[in-house]
Enzyme design. Structure first.
Site, mmCIF file in Angstrom:
data_model
loop_
_atom_site.group_PDB
_atom_site.id
_atom_site.type_symbol
_atom_site.label_atom_id
_atom_site.label_comp_id
_atom_site.label_asym_id
_atom_site.label_seq_id
_atom_site.Cartn_x
_atom_site.Cartn_y
_atom_site.Cartn_z
ATOM 1 N N TYR A 95 -3.087 -0.870 10.235
ATOM 2 C CA TYR A 95 -2.987 -1.112 8.794
ATOM 3 C C TYR A 95 -1.651 -0.623 8.244
ATOM 4 O O TYR A 95 -0.965 -1.349 7.507
ATOM 5 C CB TYR A 95 -4.151 -0.421 8.080
ATOM 6 N N SER A 130 0.856 -1.182 0.000
ATOM 7 C CA SER A 130 0.000 0.000 0.000
ATOM 8 C C SER A 130 0.894 1.234 0.000
ATOM 9 O O SER A 130 2.074 1.160 0.371
ATOM 10 C CB SER A 130 -0.878 0.003 1.257
#
Length: 250
Positions: free
Chosen positions: A155, A142
């Site tokens: 996350y 990401s």
């Protein structure tokens, strides 16, 4: 891509969203795909793929149940007649909330799915790929592998770990013909990001930072995966490839 014809892939989290776009990209290029996903939707997804002539199968499983991963992998391998050329570690979970309010059990579950499951599936796949002297492992990281994000402590920590794990595994396995790389998606129009789209101020702040001036369409991620899964990337090891509309370059 010609070099992908007849290859066999395991892809996690492919029932919908970005994962389904990646599955479609592989299937369109002649890859047989076994999807591992926790959702019942995975069976409908496979039927839809088969109806248009693609080779696909499913293993429904919860990757947070770490002890079951070897069995899950073996089921996927059986679906592919005992062969795997490509592993795409796409499955990931997120619980956006302030760090002070995030239960430690939720933090641990995010780490388990987003990092530990990748580690175990990668090791299992490597053992099979080493026998043939070749293979491709592609981890979906990401832009938060680099950025801290907002209300994303677990996350972002997990995706940072994915980037570093990718480098470490590539250092160990490149000599055996197994390429390990990662893709860093930016902000795409998926259900995972729905909470962002529902916040006009947050959406505007992100769009102002993305040079492309828009969020990505899921189909736009597939090209990077096809490259990293093909023979064209045989000398590419340990990279984090952003596909983010220029977000990280801003």
């Amino acid at each position: 891509m010609q070099s992908l014809q007849g290859k066999k892939a395991i892809l996690t989290g492919g029932a919908q969203g970005l994962g389904l776009a990646l599955v479609n990209g592989l299937c369109k290029n002649g890859v047989e795909v076994c999807i591992i996903d926790y959702s019942d939707q995975v069976h409908t997804t496979v039927k839809d793929l088969e109806n248009i002539g693609y080779k696909a199968s499913a293993v429904q499983a919860d990757l947070s149940q770490l002890k079951n991963i070897p069995e899950v992998f073996n089921l996927a391998l059986q679906n592919l007649n005992g062969e795997v050329d490509i592993l795409v570690n796409n499955a990931g979970i997120h619980k956006p909330m302030p760090a002070t309010e995030l239960p430690i059990a939720e933090f641990q579950k995010i780490i388990d799915v987003n990092v530990t499951a990748i580690f175990e599936l990668s090791r299992l796949s490597y053992a099979e790929m080493k026998k043939k002297g070749r293979g491709k492992i592609v981890n979906i990281a990401s832009v938060l592998s680099v950025q801290g994000g907002y209300n994303a402590s677990a996350y972002s920590a997990s995706k940072g770990a994915v980037a570093q794990l990718t480098k470490s595994l590539s250092n160990e396995w490149a000599k055996d013909g197994v390429n390990v790389n990662a893709i860093a998606p930016g902000y795409y129009t998926t259900a995972l990001n729905q909470f962002i789209f529902e916040d006009p101020e947050r959406s505007r702040s992100l769009l102002d930072r993305i040079p492309a001036g828009r969020f990505g369409d899921p189909e736009e991620l597939a090209g990077a995966l096809l490259f990293l899964s093909s023979d064209q990337s045989n000398y590419v090891n340990g990279i984090l490839l952003p596909v983010d509309g220029g977000f990280l370059g801003r």
